[in-house]
Design a protein around this motif. Structure first.
Motif, PDB file in Angstrom:
ATOM      1  N   ALA A 132      40.483   1.608  83.548  1.00 49.85           N
ATOM      2  CA  ALA A 132      40.173   0.057  84.803  1.00 49.85           C
ATOM      3  C   ALA A 132      40.369  -0.886  84.239  1.00 49.85           C
ATOM      4  O   ALA A 132      40.608  -1.467  85.190  1.00 49.85           O
ATOM      5  CB  ALA A 132      38.359  -0.251  84.079  1.00 49.85           C
ATOM      6  N   ALA A 178      34.830   5.792  86.321  1.00 43.48           N
ATOM      7  CA  ALA A 178      35.728   4.965  86.378  1.00 43.48           C
ATOM      8  C   ALA A 178      36.898   5.688  86.149  1.00 43.48           C
ATOM      9  O   ALA A 178      38.056   5.165  87.480  1.00 43.48           O
ATOM     10  CB  ALA A 178      36.281   4.100  85.022  1.00 43.48           C
ATOM     11  N   ARG A 182      39.405   5.367  89.690  1.00 47.05           N
ATOM     12  CA  ARG A 182      40.732   4.395  89.856  1.00 47.05           C
ATOM     13  C   ARG A 182      41.896   6.053  90.487  1.00 47.05           C
ATOM     14  O   ARG A 182      43.182   5.577  90.914  1.00 47.05           O
ATOM     15  CB  ARG A 182      41.280   4.406  88.316  1.00 47.05           C
ATOM     16  CG  ARG A 182      42.566   4.079  88.054  1.00 47.05           C
ATOM     17  CD  ARG A 182      43.716   4.324  86.722  1.00 47.05           C
ATOM     18  NE  ARG A 182      44.557   3.671  86.697  1.00 47.05           N
ATOM     19  CZ  ARG A 182      45.365   3.659  85.671  1.00 47.05           C
ATOM     20  NH1 ARG A 182      44.278   3.610  84.411  1.00 47.05           N
ATOM     21  NH2 ARG A 182      46.053   2.731  85.443  1.00 47.05           N
ATOM     22  N   ALA A 217      30.757   7.166  92.752  1.00 47.72           N
ATOM     23  CA  ALA A 217      31.940   7.551  92.678  1.00 47.72           C
ATOM     24  C   ALA A 217      32.704   8.834  92.925  1.00 47.72           C
ATOM     25  O   ALA A 217      34.174   9.078  92.792  1.00 47.72           O
ATOM     26  CB  ALA A 217      31.981   7.442  90.762  1.00 47.72           C
ATOM     27  N   TRP A 347      40.336   0.146  94.216  1.00 49.16           N
ATOM     28  CA  TRP A 347      39.384   0.373  93.110  1.00 49.16           C
ATOM     29  C   TRP A 347      39.178   0.124  92.749  1.00 49.16           C
ATOM     30  O   TRP A 347      38.042  -0.046  91.497  1.00 49.16           O
ATOM     31  CB  TRP A 347      40.374   1.597  92.720  1.00 49.16           C
ATOM     32  CG  TRP A 347      41.995   1.104  91.859  1.00 49.16           C
ATOM     33  CD1 TRP A 347      43.052   0.600  92.094  1.00 49.16           C
ATOM     34  CD2 TRP A 347      41.552   0.851  90.485  1.00 49.16           C
ATOM     35  NE1 TRP A 347      43.035   0.395  90.894  1.00 49.16           N
ATOM     36  CE2 TRP A 347      42.737   0.809  89.540  1.00 49.16           C
ATOM     37  CE3 TRP A 347      40.561   1.073  89.376  1.00 49.16           C
ATOM     38  CZ2 TRP A 347      42.845  -0.400  88.537  1.00 49.16           C
ATOM     39  CZ3 TRP A 347      40.458   0.096  88.309  1.00 49.16           C
ATOM     40  CH2 TRP A 347      42.254  -0.256  87.445  1.00 49.16           C
ATOM     41  N   GLN A 348      39.823  -1.501  92.169  1.00 48.57           N
ATOM     42  CA  GLN A 348      39.614  -2.235  91.413  1.00 48.57           C
ATOM     43  C   GLN A 348      37.809  -3.278  92.129  1.00 48.57           C
ATOM     44  O   GLN A 348      36.604  -3.403  90.526  1.00 48.57           O
ATOM     45  CB  GLN A 348      40.887  -3.586  90.623  1.00 48.57           C
ATOM     46  CG  GLN A 348      41.353  -2.540  90.101  1.00 48.57           C
ATOM     47  CD  GLN A 348      42.604  -3.832  90.223  1.00 48.57           C
ATOM     48  OE1 GLN A 348      42.536  -4.356  90.812  1.00 48.57           O
ATOM     49  NE2 GLN A 348      43.287  -3.930  89.006  1.00 48.57           N
ATOM     50  N   TRP A 351      35.241  -0.442  91.539  1.00 48.17           N
ATOM     51  CA  TRP A 351      34.405  -0.165  90.434  1.00 48.17           C
ATOM     52  C   TRP A 351      33.513  -1.766  89.606  1.00 48.17           C
ATOM     53  O   TRP A 351      32.489  -1.103  89.596  1.00 48.17           O
ATOM     54  CB  TRP A 351      36.160  -0.216  89.283  1.00 48.17           C
ATOM     55  CG  TRP A 351      35.206  -0.285  87.719  1.00 48.17           C
ATOM     56  CD1 TRP A 351      35.375  -1.935  86.407  1.00 48.17           C
ATOM     57  CD2 TRP A 351      34.697   0.636  86.776  1.00 48.17           C
ATOM     58  NE1 TRP A 351      35.448  -1.716  85.637  1.00 48.17           N
ATOM     59  CE2 TRP A 351      34.334   0.248  85.293  1.00 48.17           C
ATOM     60  CE3 TRP A 351      33.968   1.782  87.199  1.00 48.17           C
ATOM     61  CZ2 TRP A 351      33.822   0.174  85.140  1.00 48.17           C
ATOM     62  CZ3 TRP A 351      33.108   2.220  86.132  1.00 48.17           C
ATOM     63  CH2 TRP A 351      33.055   1.535  84.994  1.00 48.17           C
ATOM     64  N   CYS A 355      29.839  -0.758  88.970  1.00 51.85           N
ATOM     65  CA  CYS A 355      29.314  -1.623  87.617  1.00 51.85           C
ATOM     66  C   CYS A 355      27.685  -2.140  88.306  1.00 51.85           C
ATOM     67  O   CYS A 355      26.674  -1.730  87.450  1.00 51.85           O
ATOM     68  CB  CYS A 355      29.493  -2.846  87.072  1.00 51.85           C
ATOM     69  SG  CYS A 355      30.989  -1.512  86.250  1.00 51.85           S
TER      70      CYS A 355
END
Length: 405
Positions: A132, A178, A182, A217, A347-348, A351, A355
């Protein structure tokens, strides 16, 4: 770096595995009894040996003596046979050859399995940080270091308790999520997510809500482009309404107008154990905001600063410090999100949102498990923060992210 991380994990895990007195982990006698029954059969003498060991190690207050000679002897505490036997069969296979050894030796053999899973969970934390945050080597140390430095987690993860396997498989699932977010479509990452989710559901119902971030996801793994606000505006209500339509049907009940469908009732009886009709009735008729505030306080403090059977605390000062840090990091997440918004890749961003979603799901599940509330004057069990430990890695990720902010 990894060698230092694992060395610290071994030290922390060994402290809670071997220095914690026998039976002083949460619900440990009853979890161990379940494994004993699978290993040796339903033998009351084995349960008596557990109770005798608890007495010899001063588990009970001075002056209390358990009745070990009654014909219908049963070990005190919550029976764990209502849970799937996945974890307990593994432990049973380890203690089966030790039947004639001291019961404490069998206990430590079972704890050692949990110790190994704890070490693998720390290893997963390191690998998740690499996936990540590939360009931030300091994060590769920070995430597993925070996990090691969370003593309440180490306490539970070295106990004889099915939550250990649950938290390990959930951590593996978040690693796979994750990876999917990504890298996109990836057979290995997809298999890791699906296997981890299956193992989680076969271990305990506590982490059922992990299915929600897992589905998201998998969706993002295939849908790599930004999702327009129009699609989100239509998709979010559909995602909320569709499960209600699938799980419930209209009824003549004047209060709710809906009832559980037969398949949901069958699932409730076999797995969920919510008593779904009474659960709904309690949820809509026994809601008390003040009660929920007290429950929130208990969940936050017991997540970070409760040990053994939750009777050991670090004091009110630490409790309020924990709450203060939690509120500060919530503010920090918002600030950091705006600070980094121009530079964060899609993608960050996803993520971070995953979370947040996982933690919200865990909190909702922990709060709602209080229902159905008992009648006035009847004691009820208050959920503890350990029911949210399956989101420990997303929680620590956001903790570090928010502390930066």
């Amino acid at each position: 770096m990894l060698r230092w991380i694992m060395a610290l994990a071994v030290l922390q895990g060994a402290i809670f595995t071997f220095l914690m007195p026998p039976w002083q982990h949460y619900d440990e006698p009853n979890h161990f009894e379940y494994a004993l029954i699978l290993a040796h059969g339903p033998d009351q003498d084995l349960s008596r040996r557990v109770a005798d060991s608890m007495y010899r190690h001063r588990f009970w207050p001075d002056g209390f003596t358990p009745d070990l000679i009654g014909l219908d002897f049963q070990l005190e505490g919550s029976k764990q046979q209502v849970h799937p036997d996945t974890y307990y069969r593994i432990v049973a296979s380890m203690i089966a050859p030790l039947r004639y050894f001291p019961i404490e030796l069998q206990l430590y053999a079972a704890r050692s399995f949990s110790f190994v899973l704890y070490l693998f969970t720390v290893l997963i934390a390191w690998r998740l940080a690499v996936v990540a945050a590939p360009d931030e080597p300091q994060v590769h140390f920070i995430l597993p270091a925070l996990l090691i430095a969370t003593p309440s987690f180490a306490d539970l993860m070295t106990a004889v308790n099915s939550d250990v396997l649950l938290n390990f498989t959930a951590a593996a699932g978040f690693l796979g999520m994750a990876w999917l977010i990504r890298a996109g479509r990836n057979p290995t990452a997809t298999a890791l997510v699906l296997l981890a989710i299956a193992a989680t559901l076969l271990t305990k119902r506590t982490a059922l809500m992990i299915v929600i971030p897992a589905v998201l996801a998998l969706l993002w793994a295939f849908w790599r482009e930004p999702i327009s606000w129009r699609v989100a505006l239509l998709g979010l209500p559909a995602a909320l309404i569709l499960p209600i339509l699938i799980g419930f049907q209209p009824t003549t009940d004047p209060m709710f107008g809906v009832e559980a469908r037969p398949w949901l009732r069958a699932l409730d009886q076999a797995y969920l154990r919510l008593d779904i009709d009474n659960w709904l009735n309690s949820l809509f008729t026994q809601t008390n905001p003040i009660f929920y505030l007290g429950l929130l306080h208990l969940l936050i403090t017991s997540f970070w600063a409760r040990f053994s059977w939750s009777q050991i605390t670090l004091g009110a000062t630490v409790d309020w410090l924990v709450i203060g840090v939690t509120l500060l990091t919530l503010l920090g997440i918002v600030l950091r999100r705006f600070q980094l918004k121009p530079s964060l890749l899609l993608w960050q961003q996803r993520w971070i949102w995953l979370c947040i979603l996982a933690i919200v799901c865990a909190w909702i599940a922990a709060i709602l498990r209080i229902h159905p509330l008992p009648q006035d004057g009847v004691p009820t069990y208050m959920p503890r923060g350990r029911y949210m430990f399956w989101t420990m890695l997303p929680t620590l990720w956001l903790l570090a992210f928010g502390w930066q902010g």
